[in-house]
Design an enzyme around this catalytic site. Structure first.
Site, PDB file in Angstrom:
ATOM      1  N   CYS A 171     -12.804  28.590 100.410  1.00 31.31           N
ATOM      2  CA  CYS A 171     -11.614  29.321  99.973  1.00 31.31           C
ATOM      3  C   CYS A 171     -11.753  30.807 100.314  1.00 31.31           C
ATOM      4  O   CYS A 171     -11.819  31.168 101.474  1.00 31.31           O
ATOM      5  CB  CYS A 171     -11.365  29.072  98.487  1.00 31.31           C
ATOM      6  N   HIS A 223      -9.255  30.027 102.863  1.00 27.42           N
ATOM      7  CA  HIS A 223      -7.917  29.838 102.309  1.00 27.42           C
ATOM      8  C   HIS A 223      -6.965  30.632 103.206  1.00 27.42           C
ATOM      9  O   HIS A 223      -7.320  31.724 103.683  1.00 27.42           O
ATOM     10  CB  HIS A 223      -7.865  30.362 100.872  1.00 27.42           C
TER      11      HIS A 223
END
EC number: 3.1.2.-
Length: 189
Positions: free
Chosen positions: A106, A126
């Site tokens: 992420c 992400h």
């Protein structure tokens, strides 16, 4: 053969799923996982107010190293805290120098950038962390859900946590063990 060992660094604001799912999956694979609190051994409040109790402080866990993999969960605040930590920088530099696996998910990969780890690698993050990660042109960006380039393994977010965890298991214990762990999880193929 001795069990592989993983260090998961837990900072305030970490994303819960990106922490707990890899820990659980790695433990199912027989990997000895230490969840280390960046700020000590006290419970850590994560990004969605779930509280996780670390196994050890990062300071104490570091003394038990080296580890086969160092794992950095995401979460914006968690990744920022990892990025600002001199202790995390030291651990990542040691892991990189000894050619150990580093896995980040992420926003977690932005800590790699902050600490100048894995420059030249192909990575993913992400989508909202992409621009930050690509600042300076130190990495090649991938839209893959999980990207492994040498000893740098990255992934995109909460929805890729199982794939990320299984990729760590495969890197440490092989495809057969990863398949054995995956089967009872009833994951979509």
């Amino acid at each position: 053969m001795a069990s592989k060992r993983a260090l998961v660094i837990l900072a305030k604001g970490a994303e819960e799923m990106e922490t707990v799912i890899p820990v659980d999956v790695m433990r199912r694979a027989g990997i000895k996982v230490t969840v280390a609190g960046l700020a000590g051994k006290d419970p850590v409040q994560c990004s969605r107010d779930v509280v996780i109790c670390p196994d050890a402080s990062l300071e104490d866990a570091k003394k038990e190293g080296p580890y086969d993999v160092v794992v950095l969960p995401g979460g914006n605040l968690g990744a920022q805290n990892l990025s600002e930590s001199a202790a995390v920088k030291e651990i990542l530099k040691e892991q990189e120098n000894r050619k150990g696996l580093i896995a980040a998910i992420c926003a977690g990969p932005t800590a790699l950038l902050a600490h100048e780890i894995g420059f030249g690698s192909k990575v993913t993050t992400h989508p909202l962390a992409k621009d930050k990660m690509m600042n300076g042109g130190h990495y090649t960006y991938s839209e893959n859900r999980v990207e492994k380039d040498g000893l740098i393994l990255t992934s995109r977010g909460p929805g890729t946590s199982f794939e990320f965890a299984l990729a760590i298991v495969e890197a440490l214990n092989g495809k057969e063990v990863a398949a054995q762990v995956k089967a009872p999880l009833v994951l979509k193929d």
